[in-house]
Design a protein around this motif. Structure first.
Motif, PDB file in Angstrom:
ATOM      1  N   ARG A 122       8.413  24.766  -5.915  1.00  0.00           N
ATOM      2  CA  ARG A 122       8.472  26.038  -6.627  1.00  0.00           C
ATOM      3  C   ARG A 122       7.690  27.160  -5.966  1.00  0.00           C
ATOM      4  O   ARG A 122       7.644  28.271  -6.501  1.00  0.00           O
ATOM      5  N   MET A 123       7.045  26.886  -4.838  1.00  0.00           N
ATOM      6  CA  MET A 123       6.296  27.933  -4.143  1.00  0.00           C
ATOM      7  C   MET A 123       7.253  29.024  -3.682  1.00  0.00           C
ATOM      8  O   MET A 123       8.295  28.733  -3.088  1.00  0.00           O
ATOM      9  N   PRO A 124       6.921  30.329  -3.936  1.00  0.00           N
ATOM     10  CA  PRO A 124       7.826  31.423  -3.538  1.00  0.00           C
ATOM     11  C   PRO A 124       7.748  31.719  -2.037  1.00  0.00           C
ATOM     12  O   PRO A 124       7.767  32.880  -1.626  1.00  0.00           O
ATOM     13  N   ILE A 125       7.609  30.688  -1.259  1.00  0.00           N
ATOM     14  CA  ILE A 125       7.608  30.780   0.203  1.00  0.00           C
ATOM     15  C   ILE A 125       8.554  29.714   0.712  1.00  0.00           C
ATOM     16  O   ILE A 125       8.590  28.593   0.179  1.00  0.00           O
ATOM     17  N   ALA A 126       9.307  30.019   1.725  1.00  0.00           N
ATOM     18  CA  ALA A 126      10.234  29.048   2.290  1.00  0.00           C
ATOM     19  C   ALA A 126       9.438  27.976   3.026  1.00  0.00           C
ATOM     20  O   ALA A 126       8.811  28.249   4.052  1.00  0.00           O
ATOM     21  N   LEU A 127       9.427  26.757   2.486  1.00  0.00           N
ATOM     22  CA  LEU A 127       8.682  25.643   3.074  1.00  0.00           C
ATOM     23  C   LEU A 127       9.664  24.567   3.509  1.00  0.00           C
ATOM     24  O   LEU A 127      10.587  24.210   2.776  1.00  0.00           O
ATOM     25  N   ARG A 128       9.404  24.032   4.699  1.00  0.00           N
ATOM     26  CA  ARG A 128      10.216  22.930   5.206  1.00  0.00           C
ATOM     27  C   ARG A 128       9.292  21.857   5.768  1.00  0.00           C
ATOM     28  O   ARG A 128       8.279  22.170   6.407  1.00  0.00           O
TER      29      ARG A 128
END
Length: 792
Positions: free
Chosen positions: A408-414
């Motif tokens: 749910r973090m508003p940062i694109a995480l991969r």
């Protein structure tokens, strides 16, 4: 005393070292033949001269006393024996030969010749020679053995062990320094005493039995307890040695102090139980024994603490059943019954319900064995694992929180699987590669290999929306396509990873899964191994809007820079006008003065000439100022040279002479005690002095001061040249002190506010600093600056 020293030396030499002709001759070497005692205060040449003289004088004395051959031979033999006590073997042989010569020359017929009249005299001479050689050699041999024994005794003093030699009656015949230090008795006090009485020795066995073993085997070793002179008890490891075939030589005893070692061992033995109890308490692990036949339980102190039972109580199996959590009771009872019936070890984990309704998690591990009674017994350990359980539960909650944050973090995480990349880098390091950038230059395809080695693992919702695709569907997104727009960023990220940096960050461009090129802030962090995978976490922030805003901002900054250049042009014009105004005013003053001198009925041509020279000097000065400003505008460096600051001040005051006379100002220049030079531009420094002096004269004129004085002083200290200008004017208002050096700030009606800022710029360019304040000694203003003195 000599006998006491010789006795242990004799005991230290084995029987095989007894004197024999063969052994003696085989031991003769050049160093030993020439070795001997120091001849007191006589040097070797003087000893030879004295020895030869003694033989000659003895022969002459015997001749004078009319002694016969036999008596003279005996006397000479005594002299030779005396000389042998102090000389070496070669000298003894030489003196024996000399004595033989004296006997043959003086006392054998015919006298005073070297002829021998009969065989009897020849035999007598041969007997004398053999006897003298035997006596001197025997004396030398005794001396050598004595020296050897003394050296051996000295070596025994070097060891830290206690070395004692005693006879068969246990009387001490040798006592080394180590024994003195260990037992406290001095050598003179110990010699002749019976050792075990002196040291009040405690033997591990009867003394006679120990002696019998020593005489039978030649060695005995054991631990003894001695008492020192001060009454302290010391434990020693003692080794006794003797020659069983010649026990009369005595007994050699070597003792090593092991008191501290024995005390440490005893302390360790005494503290083992304490350490075990402490270890169990620290690890929260108790031990127990369970006799299956009698149901008898034996618990350690930590087991009592785990079950919260008083150590004075007797543990029972029923008490253990009461403490077990009701939900786990059936499982535990079944494990107990199976263990009793099958007689095999068991391990289980269950809960305890304590009196305060608190719950403990324990792990029980047992091993089956037969005790001394032949009964089946379980020996085991019970560990309180409540903290581990709590930590595991917290870890699960932390993992769940991480999953929620990741999703749910508003940062694109991969998440990327970097296991293959780690193996690639490890192989490169094994090959000796230390600079990955250089390796990329030599192997361009390796960059693609690194991209392919990073496998896509997982992405959060924001990353899916940003990159515009569904990564859960096959095939997985490829990083090769993602970095098509900016492979250089990926290369720098790999170089950072290879250097061991924990993270990397850079603004770049990436290709999305649906083919778009977006501006992003790329952040990567190496998480480390998780579940046999080397995980890298990649964060991507869309900065497309920010990039567009930055481009607009750069355009606006360019417009502002253009406006600033236009404004700077106006300031430069004001600066040029201010600087040129002074020499132009001086030219006008000099021209007016020259015209007045010419208008006189009798023109003063000398004064006219001085006025014209002043006009020329001012014109040159104006030209130099224009050149300096042009050089500054063009970015050229000023011309600096070694200058005496007092000379620069004197030249500037010449320019101000007519100005000061017309305004009624007296200027006093006090030179420094030594002409220290500075590195600077003469015209610019003159400009500073002129500006400061003109400001003072204008301030005193505007204030209509009756007494108008300017004092200029230079001093030197700590490698610096200091300038100060003090006037008798009204001083500086406090509210103006902090703004004097601001551009366009002025207190004059027609001022431009450029003079002091220009002075500050010039001095700072010279590495100096200028300050302004009111003079402490008066009401005037004081302006000071300092410049570094030029290195000699």
């Amino acid at each position: 005393m000599r006998e006491e020293l010789d006795r242990p030396a004799k005991a230290a030499v084995p029987p095989s070292r007894e004197f024999s002709v063969e052994g003696y001759l085989s031991g003769l070497t050049v160093p030993r033949l020439t070795a001997g005692q120091n001849h007191g205060s006589l040097s070797p040449p003087l000893f030879w001269i004295c020895g030869a003289g003694a033989l000659a004088l003895t022969s002459l004395l015997c001749l004078r006393l009319n002694l016969n051959y036999s008596t003279t031979a005996f006397v000479l033999l005594v002299v030779l024996a005396f000389l042998a006590l102090f000389g070496n073997l070669v000298a003894s042989m030489a003196f024996s030969a000399g004595a033989l010569v004296c006997l043959g020359y003086v006392f054998v017929e015919p006298a005073f010749t070297f002829e021998v009249g009969n065989l009897q005299d020849l035999a007598a001479l041969a007997a004398f020679l053999i006897g003298s050689l035997f006596v001197t050699t025997l004396i030398w041999r005794v001396r050598m053995l004595g020296a050897l024994y003394r050296e051996q005794a000295q070596l025994l003093d070097l060891t830290s062990d206690a070395i004692i030699v005693r006879d068969l009656d246990d009387r001490i015949t040798f006592w080394n320094r180590g024994a003195e230090e260990l037992f406290g008795w001095q050598r003179t006090e110990a010699l002749g005493n019976i050792e075990h009485r002196l040291l009040r020795t405690e033997f591990p066995a009867p003394l006679e039995d120990i002696k019998q073993t020593l005489l039978r085997t030649g060695r005995w070793e054991g631990e003894l307890m001695h008492t020192t002179r001060s009454g302290a008890r010391v434990s020693v490891l003692s080794r006794w040695s003797t020659d069983p075939s010649e026990p009369t030589f005595g007994i050699l005893e070597s003792s090593t102090d092991v008191t501290q070692r024995r005390r440490a061992e005893e302390a360790i033995r005494q503290s083992e139980a304490v350490y075990l109890a402490e270890a169990q308490q620290l690890s929260k692990t108790g031990s127990f024994g369970w006799d299956v036949v009698t149901d008898e339980l034996i618990w350690s102190a930590e087991t009592f603490r785990i079950f919260e039972l008083a150590p004075t109580s007797t543990p029972t199996l029923g008490f253990v059943i009461e403490r077990i959590h009701p939900d786990d009771l059936d499982v535990v009872q079944k494990a107990f019954e199976d263990a009793k019936q099958e007689g095999r070890s068991f391990s289980l984990e269950h809960r305890l319900l304590m009196p305060g309704q608190t719950i403990k998690f324990v792990k029980v591990v047992t091993r089956a064995a037969l005790n001394q009674k032949g009964n089946l017994e379980f020996i085991g350990a019970v560990m309180d694992v409540s903290l581990q359980k709590s930590a595991h539960a917290e870890l699960q909650r932390s993992e769940l929180r991480y999953r929620h944050l990741f999703s749910r973090m508003p940062i694109a995480l991969r998440q990327l699987d970097a296991t293959q990349l780690v193996h690639l880098f490890k192989a490169l390091r094994q090959k000796g590669v230390t600079d990955l950038g250089k390796y990329f230059d030599e192997n361009p395809d390796f960059l693609t290999t690194c991209m392919e080695a990073l496998k896509f693992h997982e992405a959060n919702e924001h990353a899916i929306r940003l990159f515009g695709g569904n990564p859960s569907q096959a095939p997985k997104p490829s990083l090769v396509r993602t970095w098509q727009a900016r492979p250089d960023t990926f290369r720098r990220a790999m170089e950072s990873n290879f250097r061991g940096a924990p993270s990397f960050e850079e603004e770049t461009q990436m290709v999305t899964w649906d083919g778009r090129v977006i501006d992003v802030l790329f952040i990567t962090a190496r998480v480390g191994p998780i579940d046999d995978f080397e995980i890298s976490l990649v964060g991507t922030i869309d900065i497309s809007e920010r990039v567009r805003a930055q481009n607009a901002l750069r355009k606006l900054q360019a417009d502002f820079a253009h406006a600033a250049r236009v404004s700077m042009l106006g300031e430069l014009t004001a600066s040029i006008a201010h600087e040129i105004n002074q020499p132009l005013a001086a030219m006008s003053t000099h021209g007016g003065a020259g015209l007045r001198w010419l208008d006189r009925p009798a023109p003063d041509l000398a004064e006219v000439q001085l006025s014209i020279q002043g006009m020329v000097t001012s014109a040159v000065r104006a030209s130099d100022i224009v050149a300096r400003i042009r050089a500054m505008a063009a970015g050229k460096s000023t011309e600096r040279s070694l200058l005496c600051l007092d000379d620069v001040i004197a030249e500037a005051l010449v320019f101000l002479r007519h100005e000061s006379q017309s305004r009624g100002v007296s200027i006093a220049h006090h030179r420094g005690p030594s002409a220290v030079e500075v590195l600077g531009d003469r015209i610019q420094l003159q400009q500073v002095v002129v500006n400061l002096a003109m400001n003072s004269m204008q301030a005193m004129e505007d204030a209509q001061c009756a007494d108008r004085r300017i004092t200029i002083r230079t001093t030197q200290s700590a490698g610096m040249v200091h300038f100060s200008l003090v006037d008798s004017g009204p001083g500086i208002k406090p509210e103006h002190l902090d703004r004097l050096f601001e551009s366009f700030f002025t207190t004059k009606k027609d001022g431009m506010g450029m003079g002091l800022p220009i002075c500050k710029s010039i001095l700072e360019a010279h590495g100096g600093k200028i300050t302004a304040a009111n003079d402490d000694a008066g009401e005037g203003a004081k302006v000071s600056f300092s410049l570094a003195a030029a290195a000699e």
